[in-house]
Design an enzyme around this catalytic site. Structure first.
Site, short mmCIF file in Angstrom:
data_model
loop_
_atom_site.label_atom_id
_atom_site.label_comp_id
_atom_site.label_asym_id
_atom_site.label_seq_id
_atom_site.Cartn_x
_atom_site.Cartn_y
_atom_site.Cartn_z
N ASP A 405 -6.82 8.75 1.11
CA ASP A 405 -7.32 7.64 0.31
C ASP A 405 -7.69 8.17 -1.08
OD1 ASP A 405 -8.37 5.12 -0.28
OD2 ASP A 405 -10.32 5.54 0.63
N GLU A 408 -5.21 8.07 -6.24
CA GLU A 408 -4.49 7.54 -7.44
C GLU A 408 -4.49 8.55 -8.59
OE1 GLU A 408 -6.71 5.80 -5.56
OE2 GLU A 408 -5.04 4.86 -4.52
N ASP A 483 -7.10 -2.22 -1.00
CA ASP A 483 -8.28 -3.07 -0.77
C ASP A 483 -8.01 -4.54 -1.08
OD1 ASP A 483 -9.50 -0.76 -0.04
OD2 ASP A 483 -10.59 -0.51 -1.92
#
Ligand code: MIG
Length: 799
Positions: A405, A408, A483
């Site tokens: 997770d 990015e 999300d």
């Protein structure tokens, strides 16, 4: 000092007159008066690569996207010239390069225009970072439509849209949010029933405009790097997708358990809660294969540690869960807590493995653990180090899969929510700043994770999932869309995003079923499960601070409905596993959008709610509250209603009933669908009988079933079966033939054939050419089924 560069900053520059060209094997280089160089490489007969250098100097030719094992080679290559242009001709396409300014045109062999440059290549020099903004513009043809681009949360057809790619942690993103978690700079154009693809392999921030700024122009450009793109000719969308997927790679087969139902939440802890959760699944007879541990299992969010208070004996817990058929998956983030007592921090610091700012200081940023440093996953040594960190958690503690997770990379409380652009990266020896490495950072983290999980899961297969990625990242990991929100609009977006990822090489994808943020109503949850069981990755996940999201939380009715659909997924596992095999081995997406399935039918160009799951199941989710059904489009052909075998003639739109406990599911005539009995988890049962649902057709059809040991690597040594079934339906009789490659010895003993829509009652049967008593075949008239030995070669039934 004012330099020329600065003066010209606002001006576009263009290639000037071609002065020479030269062929060297599969590449043709062109040089212009102003020293612009272009190299066109013939990758395949139907695939050309274009690279431009503005001052005669190309950058190192390095890409994270391209798969080493891609196929290449061509059968025909001719270079011709006339007064106006140089022509490159293969046995699929002709490419024209204009002498006046290098503008490109691509045509099929009948001289139909496929794609022509408008301005074509141009650029703007940047004083700020010393490179170029590299730009491309193409003409669009009337009626042209566009598809692809990975996870963009928008309508399926991209015409009129404009997007940029800059991997971003977009909590509760909305429709048309431009920058999401992934960068897949690949699109498909379709006009006159012919399709082509463009893959702009540039990891800087990229931009795409599909007739948004100017009605008949498509353009793409990047904030640095080279104009480096691939043109891929179809003419079928399916061929474009397959060639793109071959170019950028696909994963190895996942273990079959990873295709089961997964349950996650932020967070399940402490241990008792996790055990209770597992028990509730079994008590409720709700199939489930995997449970997830989110960040709270760690000690102060330090990666690769355990919170001893919540999980005093993780190994025992994981083992107990496993005995009950659950795999435990744990999250790992990129941020390493700055903490002198923390081994991994100290070791990484010693080895100088963390990212640094331009002038040398460590890149520090706040994430869950507080102040963190971040491994430079673009350094091969760092990837190896990271892979080794999985030795304990996977190899010893028994975690079965890893969830990456925040890669990015996401940073809290700073503008831009990520690293500053001056951060330095190794980029596998092609040292660069974050401007260039940002969009591939997550992919390289997922790659390092994959290597480690694979090594320590051996001889079993790895399972990994990542939030951020770049083209080609599908080789290393599955993915989810991040999300999302518990809303009806997001259910629709989920449908668009997973279909879009599928034709962008990334089939193994799913969404947070039910929505991550906010809480779904029981109705929304049920509708989302109905869609989710048809997504290659099927996981319920939620932020946990808006109430519960376990299937039993919504009451008995919703529990029954969702169980029924999850059971259907478990029944369809052999069918889905076969589709995975076709994806991993033959580059065929697992779900097929309607336009992919029937591009010659213009009705499909804007129809996107419906899609094909595998190769013969047409599904259409209900995406609105209070619906008792909906209108949907049926492509050409005959379709059986999955629930009642009613037949529909395709090529039109129709109303379909779908009360909450149902959804529109149709099966193509001629389909042969293998099914397992329901299990509570993969391999719960030794399956000695599967069923094969045959949907009668007057004519011929084929299907295949892939079988192996569901995990491990024996299949790589040829130990698998491909059963090919051939059906021939006539008015009063039907034939089914089976051919089995027969290299894998499964537990399978019998195949129960269930006929749908058989226009006659079975009066007699021959198995392998011998008249056989219907009784011996356990003929069941009501169900229209018979049971055959697993190795039957042919069946002939007569009415
Ligand atoms: O800042 O690990 O998308 O799935 O539950 C939030 C906690 C960090 C974001 C992920 C989500 C996960 C959550 N994470």
């Amino acid at each position: 000092m004012i330099t020329n560069t600065e003066l010209e900053k606002k001006g576009n520059l263009f290639p000037k007159k071609m002065v020479s060209y030269e062929q060297d094997g599969d590449s043709i280089s062109f040089v212009c008066e102003n020293n612009v160089h272009l190299i066109i490489t013939i990758v395949r007969d139907s695939m050309l690569r274009f690279r431009y250098a503005t001052h005669g100097i190309f950058q190192d030719d390095f890409s994270y996207a391209i798969d080493e094992d891609q196929s290449h080679g061509y059968s025909v290559l001719e270079v011709l010239e006339d007064d106006e242009a140089v022509w490159i001709v293969t046995n699929q396409i002709k490419c024209r390069v204009l002498r006046s300014d290098l503008r490109i045109g691509i045509y099929d062999l009948d001289d139909n225009t496929i794609l022509e440059d408008e301005i074509g290549f141009h650029w703007e020099e940047s004083f700020e970072f010393g490179g170029n903004y590299v730009k491309m513009s193409k003409n669009t043809v009337d009626g042209e439509n566009f598809y692809g681009m990975g996870d963009k949360p928008t309508s399926f057809n991209l015409k009129g849209k404009r997007f940029s790619n800059w991997n971003t942690d977009q909590y509760a993103f909305s429709k048309d949010t431009s920058e999401l978690y992934k960068t897949i700079p690949f699109y498909i154009g379709l006009h006159h029933a012919k399709a082509y693809g463009i893959f702009f392999d540039n990891s800087f921030k990229t931009h795409f405009d599909f007739c948004h700024e100017r009605r008949n122009i498509t353009s793409f450009w990047a904030d640095g790097g080279e104009m480096n793109y691939y043109f891929i000719y179809g003419p079928k969308i399916s061929e474009v997708v397959t060639k793109y997927t071959n170019l950028t790679g696909r994963p190895e087969l996942p273990p079959m358990w990873a295709l089961g139902y997964h349950q996650s939440k932020w967070s399940y802890y402490p241990e008792d809660k996790v055990r209770d959760l597992a028990k509730s699944f079994r008590d409720n007879k709700f199939p489930c294969d995997a449970l997830y541990l989110d960040i709270d299992y760690m000690e102060g969010f330090r990666c690769f540690t355990w919170n001893k208070k919540y999980f005093p004996k993780p190994k025992n817990m994981i083992q107990d869960l496993e005995e009950d058929g659950f795999k435990t998956i744990a999250i790992i983030d990129p941020g390493i807590k700055i903490d002198e007592e923390y081994e991994i921090y100290k070791d990484g610091l010693d080895k100088d493995y963390f990212c640094r700012r331009a002038d040398g200081p460590l890149m520090r940023g706040k994430v869950w653990p507080g102040n963190c440093v971040f491994p430079d996953f673009t350094n091969p040594e760092v990837r190896e180090w990271w892979a080794e960190l999985y030795k304990t958690i996977i190899g010893e503690t028994g975690i079965k899969g890893i969830w990456n997770d925040m890669n990015e990379p996401a940073v809290m409380e700073v503008p831009g929510k990520t690293f500053p652009l001056d951060v330095r990266h190794n980029y596998d020896g092609n040292h660069c700043s974050h401007r260039k490495a940002h969009n591939i950072y997550g992919m390289q983290m997922a790659r390092a994770t994959y290597e480690g999980v694979k090594k320590y899961m051996f001889p079993k297969r790895p399972f990994t999932i990542t939030r951020a990625s770049y083209s080609g990242g599908q080789r290393f990991s599955s993915t989810w869309t991040g999300d999302n929100l518990a809303s009806w609009e997001h259910l629709w977006l989920a449908n668009m995003q997973i279909q879009r990822l599928g034709i962008s090489g990334f089939s193994y994808a799913g969404t947070d079923i039910g929505g991550f943020a906010d809480q779904p109503s029981g109705e929304l949850f049920a509708r989302w499960i109905q869609l989710g069981v048809f997504h290659p990755f099927c996981r319920v996940h939620s932020s946990g601070d808006h109430g519960e999201q376990e299937p039993w939380y919504f009451g008995e009715e919703i529990l029954d409905i969702t169980r029924k659909f999850v059971e259907l997924r478990y029944q369809l596992l052999p069918y889905l596993y076969t589709a995975f095999y076709q994806y991993c081995e033959e580059n065929i997406p697992i779900i097929k959008p309607l336009v992919y399935y029937a591009q010659e039918d213009i009705q499909t160009h804007y129809r996107a709610d419906e899609f094909i799951f595998g190769d013969s199941i047409l599904v259409c989710p209900i995406q609105e509250p209070n619906a008792h059904g909906r209108r949907m489009y049926f492509p050409q052909g005959r379709w059986y209603n999955f629930w009642n075998d009613a037949i529909i003639e395709g090529g039109k739109e129709l109303w379909v009933d779908a009360p909450l406990d149902s959804m529109p599911i149709f099966v193509k005539e001629g389909a042969m669908i293998p099914k397992y009995p329901v299990q509570q988890y993969v391999d719960e049962k030794e399956i000695d009988e599967i069923s094969l649902d045959i949907y009668y057709k007057n004519g011929l059809d084929n299907a295949m079933l892939y079988e192996d040991s569901h995990d491990g690597y024996d299949y790589k040594m040829g130990i698998f079966n491909i059963r090919s079934f051939k059906f021939t339906g006539k008015v009063q009789e039907a034939f089914i033939q089976q051919h089995n490659t027969d290299a894998y010895n499964s537990n399978l003993k019998r195949i129960k054939i269930i006929f749908h829509g058989l226009p006659f009652e079975i009066k007699s049967a021959k198995v392998n050419n011998e008249e056989t008593d219907l009784q011996n075949l356990q003929y069941n008239k009501e169900e229209s089924s018979i049971v055959l030995p697993e190795n039957f070669a042919d069946l002939h039934i007569v009415g």
